[in-house]
Motif scaffolding. Structure first.
Motif, PDB file in Angstrom:
ATOM      1  N   LEU A 171       0.668  -1.164   0.064  1.00 17.32           N
ATOM      2  CA  LEU A 171      -0.082  -0.087   0.048  1.00 17.32           C
ATOM      3  C   LEU A 171       0.886   1.219  -0.076  1.00 17.32           C
ATOM      4  N   THR A 172       0.567   2.268  -0.670  1.00 17.16           N
ATOM      5  CA  THR A 172       1.117   3.631  -0.550  1.00 17.16           C
ATOM      6  C   THR A 172       0.904   4.228   0.659  1.00 17.16           C
ATOM      7  N   PRO A 173       1.521   5.491   1.079  1.00 16.05           N
ATOM      8  CA  PRO A 173       0.988   5.949   2.436  1.00 16.05           C
ATOM      9  C   PRO A 173      -0.432   6.236   2.330  1.00 16.05           C
ATOM     10  N   ALA A 174      -0.809   6.802   1.152  1.00 14.31           N
ATOM     11  CA  ALA A 174      -2.391   7.215   1.127  1.00 14.31           C
ATOM     12  C   ALA A 174      -3.155   6.122   1.208  1.00 14.31           C
ATOM     13  N   GLN A 175      -3.177   4.999   0.660  1.00 12.14           N
ATOM     14  CA  GLN A 175      -3.749   3.757   0.618  1.00 12.14           C
ATOM     15  C   GLN A 175      -3.618   3.587   2.094  1.00 12.14           C
ATOM     16  N   ARG A 176      -2.473   3.419   2.923  1.00  8.58           N
ATOM     17  CA  ARG A 176      -2.329   2.921   4.014  1.00  8.58           C
ATOM     18  C   ARG A 176      -3.269   3.648   5.141  1.00  8.58           C
ATOM     19  N   ALA A 177      -3.276   5.076   5.067  1.00  8.67           N
ATOM     20  CA  ALA A 177      -4.202   5.843   5.663  1.00  8.67           C
ATOM     21  C   ALA A 177      -5.805   5.423   5.886  1.00  8.67           C
ATOM     22  N   GLU A 178      -5.891   5.110   4.369  1.00  9.05           N
ATOM     23  CA  GLU A 178      -7.362   4.735   4.077  1.00  9.05           C
ATOM     24  C   GLU A 178      -7.600   3.714   4.507  1.00  9.05           C
ATOM     25  N   ALA A 179      -6.802   2.547   4.628  1.00 12.15           N
ATOM     26  CA  ALA A 179      -6.798   1.166   5.279  1.00 12.15           C
ATOM     27  C   ALA A 179      -6.803   1.011   6.620  1.00 12.15           C
ATOM     28  N   SER A 211      13.657  28.594  11.474  1.00  9.15           N
ATOM     29  CA  SER A 211      12.896  28.936  12.443  1.00  9.15           C
ATOM     30  C   SER A 211      11.488  29.335  11.718  1.00  9.15           C
ATOM     31  N   VAL A 212      10.348  29.175  12.451  1.00 12.30           N
ATOM     32  CA  VAL A 212       8.950  29.697  12.200  1.00 12.30           C
ATOM     33  C   VAL A 212       8.264  30.376  13.102  1.00 12.30           C
ATOM     34  N   LYS A 213       7.109  31.212  12.391  1.00 14.61           N
ATOM     35  CA  LYS A 213       6.243  31.642  13.353  1.00 14.61           C
ATOM     36  C   LYS A 213       5.423  30.773  14.318  1.00 14.61           C
ATOM     37  N   SER A 214       5.063  29.512  13.406  1.00 13.51           N
ATOM     38  CA  SER A 214       4.190  28.654  14.155  1.00 13.51           C
ATOM     39  C   SER A 214       4.352  27.259  13.430  1.00 13.51           C
ATOM     40  N   PRO A 215       4.465  26.281  14.401  1.00 14.30           N
ATOM     41  CA  PRO A 215       4.615  24.829  13.861  1.00 14.30           C
ATOM     42  C   PRO A 215       3.652  24.238  13.219  1.00 14.30           C
ATOM     43  N   ARG A 216       2.959  25.037  12.500  1.00 13.63           N
ATOM     44  CA  ARG A 216       1.917  24.673  11.342  1.00 13.63           C
ATOM     45  C   ARG A 216       2.734  23.663  10.245  1.00 13.63           C
ATOM     46  N   LEU A 217       1.953  22.948   9.733  1.00 11.12           N
ATOM     47  CA  LEU A 217       2.493  21.975   8.458  1.00 11.12           C
ATOM     48  C   LEU A 217       3.042  23.018   7.397  1.00 11.12           C
ATOM     49  N   ASP A 218       2.147  23.986   7.130  1.00  4.45           N
ATOM     50  CA  ASP A 218       2.550  24.507   5.715  1.00  4.45           C
ATOM     51  C   ASP A 218       3.855  25.470   5.979  1.00  4.45           C
ATOM     52  N   ALA A 219       3.750  26.257   7.226  1.00  2.00           N
ATOM     53  CA  ALA A 219       4.906  26.863   7.612  1.00  2.00           C
ATOM     54  C   ALA A 219       6.185  26.235   7.673  1.00  2.00           C
ATOM     55  N   VAL A 220       6.200  24.833   8.226  1.00  2.00           N
ATOM     56  CA  VAL A 220       7.445  24.185   8.487  1.00  2.00           C
ATOM     57  C   VAL A 220       7.771  23.540   7.117  1.00  2.00           C
ATOM     58  N   ALA A 221       6.810  23.181   6.570  1.00  2.00           N
ATOM     59  CA  ALA A 221       7.169  22.662   5.161  1.00  2.00           C
ATOM     60  C   ALA A 221       7.968  23.641   4.101  1.00  2.00           C
ATOM     61  N   ALA A 222       7.447  24.742   4.398  1.00  2.00           N
ATOM     62  CA  ALA A 222       7.945  26.031   3.444  1.00  2.00           C
ATOM     63  C   ALA A 222       9.437  25.962   3.859  1.00  2.00           C
ATOM     64  N   ALA A 223       9.916  26.011   5.212  1.00  2.00           N
ATOM     65  CA  ALA A 223      11.068  26.332   5.748  1.00  2.00           C
ATOM     66  C   ALA A 223      12.105  25.193   5.322  1.00  2.00           C
ATOM     67  N   GLU A 244      -0.322  24.935  -1.209  1.00  2.00           N
ATOM     68  CA  GLU A 244      -0.617  24.139  -2.116  1.00  2.00           C
ATOM     69  C   GLU A 244      -0.423  22.851  -2.449  1.00  2.00           C
ATOM     70  N   ALA A 245       1.044  22.474  -2.150  1.00  2.00           N
ATOM     71  CA  ALA A 245       1.256  21.075  -1.992  1.00  2.00           C
ATOM     72  C   ALA A 245       0.450  20.229  -1.065  1.00  2.00           C
ATOM     73  N   VAL A 246       0.320  20.974   0.074  1.00  2.00           N
ATOM     74  CA  VAL A 246      -0.555  20.157   1.276  1.00  2.00           C
ATOM     75  C   VAL A 246      -1.897  19.626   0.685  1.00  2.00           C
ATOM     76  N   ALA A 247      -2.626  20.936  -0.215  1.00  2.00           N
ATOM     77  CA  ALA A 247      -3.815  20.652  -0.685  1.00  2.00           C
ATOM     78  C   ALA A 247      -3.875  19.537  -1.892  1.00  2.00           C
ATOM     79  N   ARG A 248      -2.701  19.458  -2.640  1.00  2.00           N
ATOM     80  CA  ARG A 248      -2.671  18.494  -3.485  1.00  2.00           C
ATOM     81  C   ARG A 248      -2.409  17.014  -2.929  1.00  2.00           C
ATOM     82  N   PRO A 262      -0.476  10.820   4.529  1.00  2.00           N
ATOM     83  CA  PRO A 262      -0.823  12.093   3.600  1.00  2.00           C
ATOM     84  C   PRO A 262      -1.764  12.870   4.554  1.00  2.00           C
ATOM     85  N   VAL A 263      -1.468  14.393   4.797  1.00  2.00           N
ATOM     86  CA  VAL A 263      -2.235  15.402   5.516  1.00  2.00           C
ATOM     87  C   VAL A 263      -2.611  16.411   4.733  1.00  2.00           C
ATOM     88  N   ALA A 264      -3.990  16.668   4.660  1.00  2.00           N
ATOM     89  CA  ALA A 264      -4.596  17.636   3.989  1.00  2.00           C
ATOM     90  C   ALA A 264      -4.868  18.891   4.556  1.00  2.00           C
TER      91      ALA A 264
END
Length: 261
Positions: free
Chosen positions: A30-38, A182-194, A205-209, A218-220
């Motif tokens: 299973l891919t990570p996405a399929q595992r999450a669904e499973a 360093s990030v303003k917030s430990p949010r996924l989009d902020a940390v991924a950007a850094a 946008e990458a998270v949304a995709r 996978p986290v949306a």
């Protein structure tokens, strides 16, 4: 019938076969996405306990879903490793070791492309662990012999293959590059950007995709809060493990030590 229905049907079928034939059964990889669904389906259908995800080593990205009869108590990768060390034939996974010649280079894409070129479906093989001397291919036991016989080249490299039990897997973690961000917030989009050198909007946008994974799932939601120990994966850009969140800067930003690989 959509992919989710097909996955639910496969899980329920493997669970029924385990119960009627009193043996270990398993899905394809299973891919990570399929595992999450499973995992969601397994909870909804009350398939736990006796339902374990396993990819050959703890950090595996691609896993099979194992259904264990009640006479086997192994509720995690460590317990499974011990079980399969005692009786290797119980394990549905094997390793194909592809040793390459000393004169050519080959990367993950070369090995995977050559395997698929043999007519092997991607769901039949798990993680490919590439090193300077070749590649360790985690595969379903029933296809491992065929791979060893037919897999003779990848890119420009010539290969010599052997089959080994999963307990002999050498899966040392890859060497990573240390990051101090360093990030303003430990949010996924902020940390991924850094971590991956993106703008905040590009990371969102990458998270949304569905291209961003946290601990192989996978986290949306870009607002998901991360913690030390989490591992981020951005498809096509690599992985980043958050080793520590140590205090704040003078401007109030959160300091993070990470390892990118």
């Amino acid at each position: 019938m959509d992919e989710k229905d097909l996955l639910r049907g496969a899980l329920l079928d493997k669970a029924r076969t385990r119960d009627t034939e009193y043996r270990i059964t398993h899905t394809h990889f299973l891919t990570p996405a399929q595992r999450a669904e499973a995992e969601t389906i397994a909870r909804a259908e009350h398939l736990y306990p006796g339902c374990v995800f396993y990819g050959g080593y703890p950090e595996a990205e691609r896993t099979v879903c194992l259904f264990l009869p009640d006479y086997i108590e192994a509720d995690g990768p460590g317990a499974l490793a011990h079980l399969f060390a005692e009786d290797p034939e119980l394990c549905p996974l094997c390793i194909v070791r592809a040793e390459k010649d000393a004169f050519s280079d080959a990367g993950h894409r070369d090995y995977l492309g050559a395997l698929l070129g043999l007519g092997i479906r991607r769901e039949m093989i798990g993680d490919l662990i590439v090193s300077g001397g070749g590649c360790q291919i985690i595969a379903l036991r029933r296809i491992a012999g065929y791979i060893a016989e037919q897999f003779r080249s990848a890119g420009r490299a010539s290969l010599r293959c052997t089959v080994a039990e999963i307990g002999t897997l050498a899966a040392a973690p890859p060497a990573g590059k240390e990051l101090f961000i360093s990030v303003k917030s430990p949010r996924l989009d902020a940390v991924a950007a850094a971590c991956f050198g993106l703008s905040r909007s590009a990371a969102a946008e990458a998270v949304a995709r569905g291209s961003v994974f946290v601990n192989s799932v996978p986290v949306a939601k870009p607002e998901k809060l991360l913690a030390a120990g989490d591992t981020l994966t951005l498809r096509g850009r690599g992985k980043c493990r958050l080793r520590a969140m140590d205090g704040t800067t003078k401007s109030g930003r959160i300091k993070i030590t990470a390892e990118k690989y």
